[in-house]
Enzyme design. Structure first.
Site, PDB file in Angstrom:
ATOM      1  N   TYR A 113      33.705  12.422  36.929  1.00  0.00           N
ATOM      2  CA  TYR A 113      32.818  11.299  36.624  1.00  0.00           C
ATOM      3  C   TYR A 113      31.420  11.804  36.337  1.00  0.00           C
ATOM      4  O   TYR A 113      31.094  12.967  36.542  1.00  0.00           O
ATOM      5  CB  TYR A 113      32.807  10.291  37.771  1.00  0.00           C
ATOM      6  CG  TYR A 113      32.025  10.717  38.998  1.00  0.00           C
ATOM      7  CD1 TYR A 113      30.768  10.179  39.266  1.00  0.00           C
ATOM      8  CD2 TYR A 113      32.542  11.650  39.900  1.00  0.00           C
ATOM      9  CE1 TYR A 113      30.052  10.564  40.397  1.00  0.00           C
ATOM     10  CE2 TYR A 113      31.838  12.029  41.020  1.00  0.00           C
ATOM     11  CZ  TYR A 113      30.592  11.483  41.270  1.00  0.00           C
ATOM     12  OH  TYR A 113      29.882  11.870  42.380  1.00  0.00           O
TER      13      TYR A 113
ATOM     14  N   ARG B 187      27.147  18.442  31.428  1.00  0.00           N
ATOM     15  CA  ARG B 187      27.770  18.608  32.744  1.00  0.00           C
ATOM     16  C   ARG B 187      29.143  17.939  32.773  1.00  0.00           C
ATOM     17  O   ARG B 187      30.089  18.467  33.364  1.00  0.00           O
ATOM     18  CB  ARG B 187      26.868  18.023  33.832  1.00  0.00           C
ATOM     19  CG  ARG B 187      27.400  18.235  35.236  1.00  0.00           C
ATOM     20  CD  ARG B 187      26.385  17.833  36.285  1.00  0.00           C
ATOM     21  NE  ARG B 187      26.108  16.407  36.277  1.00  0.00           N
ATOM     22  CZ  ARG B 187      25.268  15.811  37.135  1.00  0.00           C
ATOM     23  NH1 ARG B 187      24.595  16.533  38.024  1.00  0.00           N
ATOM     24  NH2 ARG B 187      25.060  14.504  37.087  1.00  0.00           N
TER      25      ARG B 187
ATOM     26  N   ARG C 246      56.006  10.608  38.528  1.00  0.00           N
ATOM     27  CA  ARG C 246      54.923  11.286  39.236  1.00  0.00           C
ATOM     28  C   ARG C 246      55.298  12.747  39.507  1.00  0.00           C
ATOM     29  O   ARG C 246      56.398  13.031  39.979  1.00  0.00           O
ATOM     30  CB  ARG C 246      54.683  10.540  40.560  1.00  0.00           C
ATOM     31  CG  ARG C 246      53.574  11.101  41.431  1.00  0.00           C
ATOM     32  CD  ARG C 246      53.484  10.263  42.700  1.00  0.00           C
ATOM     33  NE  ARG C 246      52.386  10.707  43.555  1.00  0.00           N
ATOM     34  CZ  ARG C 246      52.470  11.680  44.447  1.00  0.00           C
ATOM     35  NH1 ARG C 246      53.639  12.307  44.611  1.00  0.00           N
ATOM     36  NH2 ARG C 246      51.443  12.012  45.196  1.00  0.00           N
TER      37      ARG C 246
ATOM     38  N   HIS D  25      53.164  16.812  40.432  1.00  0.00           N
ATOM     39  CA  HIS D  25      51.882  17.447  40.694  1.00  0.00           C
ATOM     40  C   HIS D  25      51.341  18.223  39.493  1.00  0.00           C
ATOM     41  O   HIS D  25      50.138  18.228  39.256  1.00  0.00           O
ATOM     42  CB  HIS D  25      51.988  18.385  41.909  1.00  0.00           C
ATOM     43  CG  HIS D  25      52.010  17.670  43.212  1.00  0.00           C
ATOM     44  ND1 HIS D  25      53.062  16.910  43.633  1.00  0.00           N
ATOM     45  CD2 HIS D  25      51.070  17.600  44.194  1.00  0.00           C
ATOM     46  CE1 HIS D  25      52.801  16.393  44.815  1.00  0.00           C
ATOM     47  NE2 HIS D  25      51.594  16.799  45.190  1.00  0.00           N
TER      48      HIS D  25
ATOM     49  N   LYS E 192      32.142  17.742  39.125  1.00  0.00           N
ATOM     50  CA  LYS E 192      31.845  16.367  39.550  1.00  0.00           C
ATOM     51  C   LYS E 192      33.163  15.588  39.610  1.00  0.00           C
ATOM     52  O   LYS E 192      33.460  14.724  38.778  1.00  0.00           O
ATOM     53  CB  LYS E 192      30.836  15.713  38.614  1.00  0.00           C
ATOM     54  CG  LYS E 192      30.018  14.597  39.273  1.00  0.00           C
ATOM     55  CD  LYS E 192      28.810  14.248  38.447  1.00  0.00           C
ATOM     56  CE  LYS E 192      28.047  13.061  39.008  1.00  0.00           C
ATOM     57  NZ  LYS E 192      27.451  13.309  40.326  1.00  0.00           N
TER      58      LYS E 192
ATOM     59  N   GLU F 152      23.562  20.885  50.071  1.00  0.00           N
ATOM     60  CA  GLU F 152      23.239  19.656  49.346  1.00  0.00           C
ATOM     61  C   GLU F 152      23.665  18.466  50.182  1.00  0.00           C
ATOM     62  O   GLU F 152      24.300  18.612  51.238  1.00  0.00           O
ATOM     63  CB  GLU F 152      23.947  19.626  47.989  1.00  0.00           C
ATOM     64  CG  GLU F 152      25.464  19.625  48.083  1.00  0.00           C
ATOM     65  CD  GLU F 152      26.147  19.567  46.725  1.00  0.00           C
ATOM     66  OE1 GLU F 152      25.452  19.331  45.718  1.00  0.00           O
ATOM     67  OE2 GLU F 152      27.376  19.743  46.673  1.00  0.00           O
TER      68      GLU F 152
ATOM     69  N   LEU G  38      26.516  20.831  43.350  1.00  0.00           N
ATOM     70  CA  LEU G  38      26.547  20.232  42.024  1.00  0.00           C
ATOM     71  C   LEU G  38      25.264  20.619  41.287  1.00  0.00           C
ATOM     72  O   LEU G  38      24.179  20.572  41.868  1.00  0.00           O
ATOM     73  CB  LEU G  38      26.633  18.710  42.136  1.00  0.00           C
ATOM     74  CG  LEU G  38      26.789  17.973  40.812  1.00  0.00           C
ATOM     75  CD1 LEU G  38      28.208  18.158  40.286  1.00  0.00           C
ATOM     76  CD2 LEU G  38      26.475  16.494  40.979  1.00  0.00           C
TER      77      LEU G  38
END
Length: 285
Positions: free
Chosen positions: A31, A50, A100, A102, A147, A179, A203
């Site tokens: 995100y 980024r 589904r 992995h 992120k 952080e 980050l």
């Protein structure tokens, strides 16, 4: 509220995400958060770069990142936020795949792309009051530079902070402070500004980058060095930075009052420098 979802502008209640979306099942996505000042996205190239780096790091192939800037402006217009600044949230997952499993799905699976905007109202002429933070043992993985939408450790740490009447949790790893759960962390000692160096443990904050730039441009020394927990008592000031946080002074860490318990003069100066940089619109050129 209008949002953007897979190349369509929709009302929020029209959005449908499959239970087999890998973001839903595996937190398999990334995100980005951006915001506007004076109707323009602040340091958009840095944010989009980024986002590209995060996508590349986890192997999601999405070639339309640069188009998202115009998507955000269109959403601001559609939601009639023109008179306000806005915060934008972008999320891209690996997409929907059944059954589904992995390992990555076939390359023809399309990423799921979602963008939303929220109005921002604030008085940037008022220096923010000092905040309390807590220290938390860093239980995250070792690629904090990505992120990722896998944010459960940060959610739990931030909730722990709330329960202790604090605003933020600062991650401690092997005796060093890196952080916050959603911010970058800074210290000031003898007029020198310190923050953790870029690594897989933090980050690469855009606000972090901007603060380093404005400090150095104005003759302030910045050292990109880890802050050792036992050395906290030797620092004069602390503050946090972030896209929507901007600059906030830290006046208490756990039960320890920083200095005289009031925001420090260096932090005030950095806040002023950042606001001047924003207001003069130097970042548009």
């Amino acid at each position: 509220m209008k949002v953007y979802f897979n190349k369509q502008y929709l009302e929020l209640d029209e959005v449908r995400i499959s239970p087999f979306d890998r973001g839903f099942q595996y937190a398999d996505g990334v995100y980005e958060v951006m915001r506007t000042y004076y109707g323009r996205l602040f340091r958009a190239p840095d944010h989009l770069e980024r986002l590209k780096d995060s996508l590349q790091a986890i192997g999601i192939k999405y070639n339309e990142v640069d188009k998202l800037e115009n998507v955000i402006y269109e959403l601001i217009k559609l939601n009639e936020f023109d008179e306000n600044d806005a915060s934008a949230y972008i999320q891209i997952t690996r997409g929907e795949f059944y059954p589904r499993k992995h390992s990555f799905p076939p390359e023809n699976v399309k990423p799921t792309v979602f963008v939303s905007v929220t109005p921002v109202k604030e008085d940037r002429n008022k220096f923010p009051e000092g905040i309390k933070v807590i220290l938390e043992r860093d239980i995250r993985w070792s690629r904090c530079d990505i992120k990722s939408i896998s944010l459960l450790p940060s959610v739990l740490a931030n909730q722990h902070a709330v329960e202790k009447d604090a605003e933020e949790a600062i991650w401690e790893r092997d005796g060093y402070l890196y952080e916050g759960s959603h911010t970058n962390f800074w210290g000031v000692k003898n007029g020198v500004v310190f923050t953790a160096p870029l690594s897989h443990y933090i980050l690469p904050g855009v606000s972090r980058k901007v603060v380093i730039e404005v400090c150095r441009k104005n003759g302030m020394e910045v050292k990109e060095e880890e802050i050792n927990k036992p050395d906290l008592k030797y620092f004069d000031e602390f503050f946090i930075t972030g896209t929507n946080t901007e600059v906030k002074p830290v006046i208490q860490i756990d039960d320890w009052k920083v200095g005289d318990g009031k925001p420090g003069q260096i932090t005030k100066k950095i806040y002023s420098l950042l606001m001047n940089y924003i207001d003069l619109k130097e970042w548009l050129f």
